[in-house]
Design a protein around this motif. Structure first.
Motif, PDB file in Angstrom:
ATOM      1  N   GLY A  45       0.810  -1.206   0.000  1.00  0.00           N
ATOM      2  CA  GLY A  45       0.000   0.000   0.000  1.00  0.00           C
ATOM      3  C   GLY A  45       0.846   1.259   0.000  1.00  0.00           C
ATOM      4  O   GLY A  45       0.549   2.221  -0.714  1.00  0.00           O
ATOM      5  N   TRP A  54      -3.515   4.685  -6.760  1.00  0.00           N
ATOM      6  CA  TRP A  54      -4.474   4.861  -5.686  1.00  0.00           C
ATOM      7  C   TRP A  54      -5.361   3.643  -5.474  1.00  0.00           C
ATOM      8  O   TRP A  54      -5.746   3.334  -4.338  1.00  0.00           O
ATOM      9  N   ASN A  55      -5.681   2.907  -6.529  1.00  0.00           N
ATOM     10  CA  ASN A  55      -6.564   1.747  -6.383  1.00  0.00           C
ATOM     11  C   ASN A  55      -5.885   0.639  -5.584  1.00  0.00           C
ATOM     12  O   ASN A  55      -6.479   0.060  -4.667  1.00  0.00           O
ATOM     13  N   ARG A  58      -5.636   1.700  -1.995  1.00  0.00           N
ATOM     14  CA  ARG A  58      -6.932   1.610  -1.321  1.00  0.00           C
ATOM     15  C   ARG A  58      -7.228   0.183  -0.900  1.00  0.00           C
ATOM     16  O   ARG A  58      -7.655  -0.063   0.240  1.00  0.00           O
ATOM     17  N   THR A  62      -7.322  -1.034   2.945  1.00  0.00           N
ATOM     18  CA  THR A  62      -8.621  -1.549   3.386  1.00  0.00           C
ATOM     19  C   THR A  62      -8.454  -2.911   4.051  1.00  0.00           C
ATOM     20  O   THR A  62      -9.115  -3.213   5.061  1.00  0.00           O
TER      21      THR A  62
END
Length: 216
Positions: A45, A54-55, A58, A62
């Protein structure tokens, strides 16, 4: 883990294999992310953030949050069912794994966080005074302890049996991961149902144990 009784050590080995199974399934099936190895997700990350992906960032972060949520829920479950804390935590993990299996049919994006939460919860099975005594998915830490125990044994300070137990935990995780990868290739998402069934079986076994906390 120095005073862990044999039945609980066997349970820890089964749970390590289960964690390896689920982690390998998720890694292969759901995009190369970990659901039990949060150091890897943190690095992935952070690197993604640095590269502007960014994906990926994320998803990785998460998963970290899902894992922490699972640890929190396990702690709450253990306190709420003080008479059978290990069984309560395993029941929670079983529910999360079952929900993830259902999620593969209805909403795939929710599967990874649910699996991460389940793996976080499993780490709460063996606790004493609120502290984890056997880290089911902490294999960097377990390998450090393995190396320390081997060094102690080589220097004549004991630790050989303790080293063996850490080695067995690692081997159980490796074996489970091999099984998870094989199951994913053979039956796809149905592999999660087997993981949920195994978790449910462990819940029943732990529920039959006399109230006690695993010793480390």
């Amino acid at each position: 883990m120095r005073r862990t009784s044999s039945p609980f050590l066997l349970a820890a080995l089964v749970l390590a294999a289960l964690a390896g199974f689920v982690d390998a399934y998720a890694f292969v099936r759901l995009g190369g992310f970990f659901v039990s190895f949060m150091s890897g997700n943190t690095t992935q990350g952070a690197a993604a953030l640095g590269n502007g992906d960014w994906n990926t960032a994320r998803i990785a972060l998460t998963l970290v949050m899902g894992f922490v949520a699972g640890v929190m829920l396990a702690a709450i479950a253990a306190r709420a069912v003080a008479a059978r804390p290990m069984a309560a935590v395993m029941a929670l993990a079983t529910l999360l794994l079952g929900a993830a299996a259902i999620g593969t049919l209805a909403s795939p994006p929710i599967v990874l966080p649910l699996l991460a939460a389940a793996m976080g919860a499993i780490n709460g099975v063996f606790t004493r005074n609120g502290e984890v005594t056997i880290g089911i998915t902490y294999f960097t830490g377990n390998l450090v302890r393995l190396g320390q125990s081997l060094a102690a044994a080589l220097m004549g300070e004991g630790g050989g049996w303790l080293a063996l137990r850490y080695l067995l935990l690692w081997l159980a995780f490796v074996g489970g991961a091999m099984g998870g990868a094989t199951a994913e290739h053979a039956i796809g998402d149905q592999a999660l149902w087997y993981a949920a069934l195994a978790s449910g079986w462990m819940t029943l076994l732990l529920a039959r144990q006399r109230p006690a906390a695993a010793q480390a």
